[in-house]
Write a protein that holds these residues in place. Structure first.
Motif: not given
Length: 419
Positions: A278-299, A263-268
């Motif tokens: 916010x992701x720390x909360x969400x990933x504890x609640x969701x068994x489905x893998x969460x994907x993100x990163x399209x708005x991130x910059x550099x390593x 599931x991609x970018x479910x929350x802002x």
């Protein structure tokens, strides 16, 4: 041995997104790059020309550092232009050395798996650099979603969008689209899931909430797509940062039986300004893998995802820093055994830049293809070929990116194009 930069040029055109191309010249030889969409990119050209002309293109790491320090007050949008420069430099150096980029990087994967972005029951409408809907002349030829957006005065995505349900967002449409794309050979398909339902309540949109009826309806779209293609095709679903924590968790639970790949970018949590807690909360609640990163910059920003529970990283290398930064992000993902499946909404130029990095990325999953419904996708490049065939890009031994822009074909679409 030197390869002195003599000029840099840039131009933006309106496709399904705004594409900004950059060419870096060393005499008659040039490399092509592409920047992820953002307003005002071409206006940066004079400043970057002053920084680059006279530099040795073979010293890519020095140039990366020079651009980083030159833009340290300038904000993230400059990284879109820096990314295009970096891609163009690798293309230029590859042509100079007569080697493809993937071999320069030490890559070993010569067939790159692609996932197709299906959007809804049809392809996505066009939007400008501020995500506002636009109607370029070529759009009439495309098989796209229509009549969802009611107001053209708001961005297409997000909690201000004013939209209504139509048959493109029915289970039957999702099933038909899934069958169509699987029939073309794609083994991975992504759908939009932040779409209107027959029960959409405008009063809830700005809060990022959905009713239980809405969530059940969205789950029926996922079910329809899964039943249409079976278990041999990976399915992913994009929520475009739209929902609050509770709604996102309920969606994850509702779609879990259909085993989406992510599931991609479910929350802002991760837009231009991040709130990774916010992701720390969400990933504890969701068994489905969460994907993100399209708005991130550099390593450096991807380093900050470690410990959040995010299990799929999706850097967009036309924004995040280009090929050089993509290698660093891929190596960091490999250290923690995290899937790296790049986001890609660009032209064939950005697509090939991602494909070359994918060749060396140990934990590469799949590469996004956002241009399925663009009628001129393959015609604007040379040599002439079907760039994506049966869900894969096959890397060749052509130097640099392995493709170039076909100026005569491009001018049929954008007559004033001159790069």
């Amino acid at each position: 041995m030197e390869l002195r930069i003599t000029d840099i040029r840039a131009q933006s055109v309106q496709a399904n997104f705004e594409w900004t191309f950059v060419k870096i010249y060393a005499g008659d030889l040039y490399g092509v790059g592409e920047a992820g969409h953002a307003p005002g990119l071409v206006n940066m050209l004079p400043s970057f020309r002053e920084l680059l002309v006279g530099e040795d293109a073979l010293k890519i790491r020095r140039i990366e550092q020079k651009l980083r320090w030159a833009t340290h007050y300038s904000g993230t949008t400059t990284y879109h232009f820096i990314s295009a420069i970096n891609i163009a430099l690798y293309d230029l150096v590859g042509k100079f050395l007569n080697m493809p980029i993937w071999r320069l990087l030490g890559g070993y994967r010569d067939k790159i798996r692609v996932y197709v972005d299906a959007h809804g029951g049809k392809g996505l409408e066009a939007m400008n650099s501020l995500a506002m809907p636009v109607e370029p002349a070529w759009l009439g030829e495309a098989n796209i979603e229509r009549s969802r957006i009611i107001s053209a005065n708001n961005p297409i995505h997000g909690r201000l969008s004013i939209e209504k349900w139509n048959e493109d967002y029915s289970p039957e449409a999702y099933a038909g689209r899934a069958k169509e794309l699987a029939g073309e050979g794609f083994t991975a398909i992504k759908f939009d899931l932040d779409v209107p339902t027959p029960y959409t309540d405008p009063a809830l949109i700005m809060s990022g909430e959905l009713t239980l009826r809405d969530i059940d309806y969205l789950a029926s779209l996922v079910k329809a797509a899964r039943e249409a293609v079976g278990d041999g095709v990976d399915l992913m679903f994009d929520l475009h940062w739209r929902y609050d924590i509770n709604t996102a968790a309920r969606i994850c639970k509702a779609v879990e039986p259909y085993r989406p790949h992510w599931i991609e970018d479910p929350v802002p949590a991760q837009m231009t300004i991040s709130n990774l807690d916010e992701y720390k909360l969400l990933t504890q609640l969701c068994q489905v893998p969460i994907e993100t990163g399209e708005n991130m910059y550099t390593v450096y920003q991807f380093k900050d995802l470690l410990g959040t529970g995010i299990r799929v990283w999706a850097p967009d290398l036309a924004k995040a820093g280009g090929i050089g930064e993509g290698v660093k992000i891929a190596d960091l993902a490999s250290m923690y055994d995290i899937e790296m499946s790049p986001h890609n909404i660009g032209s064939p130029i950005a697509t090939m830049a991602h494909a070359h990095v994918a060749s060396m990325a140990n934990t590469f999953g799949m590469l996004e293809f956002h241009g399925h419904d663009i009628p001129f996708w393959n015609s604007i490049i040379k040599p002439k070929k079907q760039l994506i065939d049966k869900g894969f890009i096959e890397l060749s031994d052509e130097p640099g990116l392995g493709i170039d822009l076909d100026m005569s074909e491009i001018r049929k679409i954008w007559p004033n194009f001159d790069l």
